[in-house]
Design a protein around this motif. Structure first.
Motif, PDB file in Angstrom:
ATOM      1  N   ASP A  25       0.834  -1.263  -0.013  1.00 46.12           N
ATOM      2  CA  ASP A  25      -0.016  -0.175   0.267  1.00 46.12           C
ATOM      3  C   ASP A  25       0.869   1.145  -0.258  1.00 46.12           C
ATOM      4  OD1 ASP A  25      -1.625   2.354   1.096  1.00 46.12           O
ATOM      5  OD2 ASP A  25      -3.030   1.020   1.666  1.00 46.12           O
ATOM      6  N   GLY A  36      -8.006   2.442   6.625  1.00 50.90           N
ATOM      7  CA  GLY A  36      -8.067   1.004   6.414  1.00 50.90           C
ATOM      8  C   GLY A  36      -7.423   0.877   5.344  1.00 50.90           C
ATOM      9  N   HIS A  37      -6.899  -0.630   5.149  1.00 50.29           N
ATOM     10  CA  HIS A  37      -6.318  -0.827   3.897  1.00 50.29           C
ATOM     11  C   HIS A  37      -6.508  -2.455   3.804  1.00 50.29           C
ATOM     12  CE1 HIS A  37      -4.126  -1.402   7.761  1.00 50.29           C
ATOM     13  NE2 HIS A  37      -3.660  -2.774   7.496  1.00 50.29           N
ATOM     14  N   VAL A  38      -6.034  -3.116   2.601  1.00 54.93           N
ATOM     15  CA  VAL A  38      -6.265  -4.501   2.408  1.00 54.93           C
ATOM     16  C   VAL A  38      -5.544  -5.345   3.320  1.00 54.93           C
ATOM     17  CG1 VAL A  38      -5.770  -6.408   0.624  1.00 54.93           C
ATOM     18  CG2 VAL A  38      -6.288  -3.946  -0.056  1.00 54.93           C
ATOM     19  N   TYR A 115      -7.720   1.325  -3.782  1.00 50.58           N
ATOM     20  CA  TYR A 115      -8.218   0.982  -2.650  1.00 50.58           C
ATOM     21  C   TYR A 115      -9.720   1.313  -2.512  1.00 50.58           C
ATOM     22  CZ  TYR A 115      -9.249   0.841   2.311  1.00 50.58           C
ATOM     23  OH  TYR A 115      -9.769   0.526   3.699  1.00 50.58           O
ATOM     24  N   TRP A 118     -11.548  -1.652  -4.185  1.00 50.39           N
ATOM     25  CA  TRP A 118     -11.462  -2.891  -3.190  1.00 50.39           C
ATOM     26  C   TRP A 118     -12.452  -2.620  -1.933  1.00 50.39           C
ATOM     27  CZ3 TRP A 118      -8.534  -7.575  -2.902  1.00 50.39           C
ATOM     28  CH2 TRP A 118      -8.849  -8.086  -1.646  1.00 50.39           C
ATOM     29  N   ASN A 119     -12.448  -1.009  -1.387  1.00 53.25           N
ATOM     30  CA  ASN A 119     -13.046  -1.092  -0.204  1.00 53.25           C
ATOM     31  C   ASN A 119     -14.983  -1.271  -0.531  1.00 53.25           C
ATOM     32  OD1 ASN A 119     -13.913  -0.160   2.376  1.00 53.25           O
ATOM     33  ND2 ASN A 119     -13.928   1.802   1.814  1.00 53.25           N
ATOM     34  N   THR A 124     -11.864  -4.781   4.566  1.00 50.34           N
ATOM     35  CA  THR A 124     -10.761  -4.033   4.844  1.00 50.34           C
ATOM     36  C   THR A 124     -10.262  -4.029   6.178  1.00 50.34           C
ATOM     37  OG1 THR A 124     -11.874  -2.110   5.261  1.00 50.34           O
ATOM     38  CG2 THR A 124     -11.308  -2.553   2.894  1.00 50.34           C
TER      39      THR A 124
END
Length: 268
Positions: A25, A36-38, A115, A118-119, A124
């Motif tokens: 990231d 937040g993140h993967v 992101y 993905w979110n 996440t």
């Protein structure tokens, strides 16, 4: 050679947790922690793999790069899947840097969409991973796409070469390399999906500008960030002869390279 350059969220989801997959990231730390993140991703902010002031945007140097990837727990043969929240342009710069420092090119992947994409549909987290540090070392790349000032200068009169300016049309009109064509990198992404446009659309956009697979392509922007995205797109489409002018317009103007003004429409 360049397989699975751009990968889907589904592709990544199947590989989360694999020992040989590092998810990178490249957003700022406050985004990584606060938004937040993967799951399982490690944070390598974009600002940490750029060179120091005075040479902004250029490669960070071998030792800083080794330190960054070692601290991120990256192994020498890991699959690196990079993402950001800006349609992939910063993540692409990470991947090109990895290629130039010798990471296997078949292990470099850009998450299609960012992101935000993905979110929308996937899990996440705000929990930071604690990777086991490695002793990452740079290597000579199998093939370097880098071209220098002299090579670009020589290419101005080469009919086989297409010089591509990946900045926006206004920047292009204010000054560009003689004979360059303008394809804004953002024209290749879909604002809704936040990923790349369909392949057929990409090829139509590129070929309309004369950027065809059998030509020699030389890419530039200002500081090599935006060309990173276009470079990854071209590689994903099977373009083989793609030159990456790292110095871009910053070096070009500093060295007194010739510059034209006006839009492509005006010059036709």
């Amino acid at each position: 050679m360049y397989e699975n350059v751009v990968v889907s969220a589904a592709w990544l989801a199947e590989r989360l947790g694999d020992e040989d997959t590092s998810v990178i990231d490249v957003r700022d730390g406050w985004e990584f922690d606060g938004i937040g993140h993967v799951p399982g991703a490690v944070n390598v902010p974009f600002g940490e793999f750029r060179s120091e002031a005075g040479d902004e945007g250029m490669l960070p140097g071998a030792e800083p790069w080794e330190s960054l990837l070692s601290a991120a727990g990256v192994g020498p043969a890991d699959h690196l899947v990079a993402y950001d929240d800006t349609h992939g342009v910063f993540a692409a710069r990470f991947l090109v840097t990895a290629e130039l420092y010798g990471h296997p090119i078949d292990k470099l992947h850009l998450l299609d969409g960012d992101y935000s994409a993905w979110n929308r549909e996937r899990e996440t987290t705000s929990e930071s991973a604690s990777p086991e540090p490695t002793d990452y070392a740079v290597r000579e790349p199998e093939h370097s796409p880098l071209v220098d000032y002299e090579a670009v200068l020589d290419a101005l009169d080469d009919e086989r070469t297409v010089i591509v300016d990946t900045r926006d049309p206004q920047e292009f009109a204010e000054g560009h390399l003689p004979g360059a064509v303008n394809v804004d990198w953002r024209d290749l992404v879909d604002d809704e999906t936040r990923g790349l446009k369909p392949e057929a659309d990409l090829r139509e956009i590129l070929e309309a500008a004369g950027i065809v697979p059998d030509a020699q392509i030389l890419l530039y922007c200002n500081t090599a960030r935006r060309i990173s995205h276009t470079y990854v797109v071209l590689r994903s489409l099977g373009y083989e002869d793609v030159g990456f002018y790292e110095g871009s317009l910053t070096e070009w103007t500093e060295r007194g390279g010739p510059v034209e003004t006006g839009s492509e429409t005006e010059s036709e």
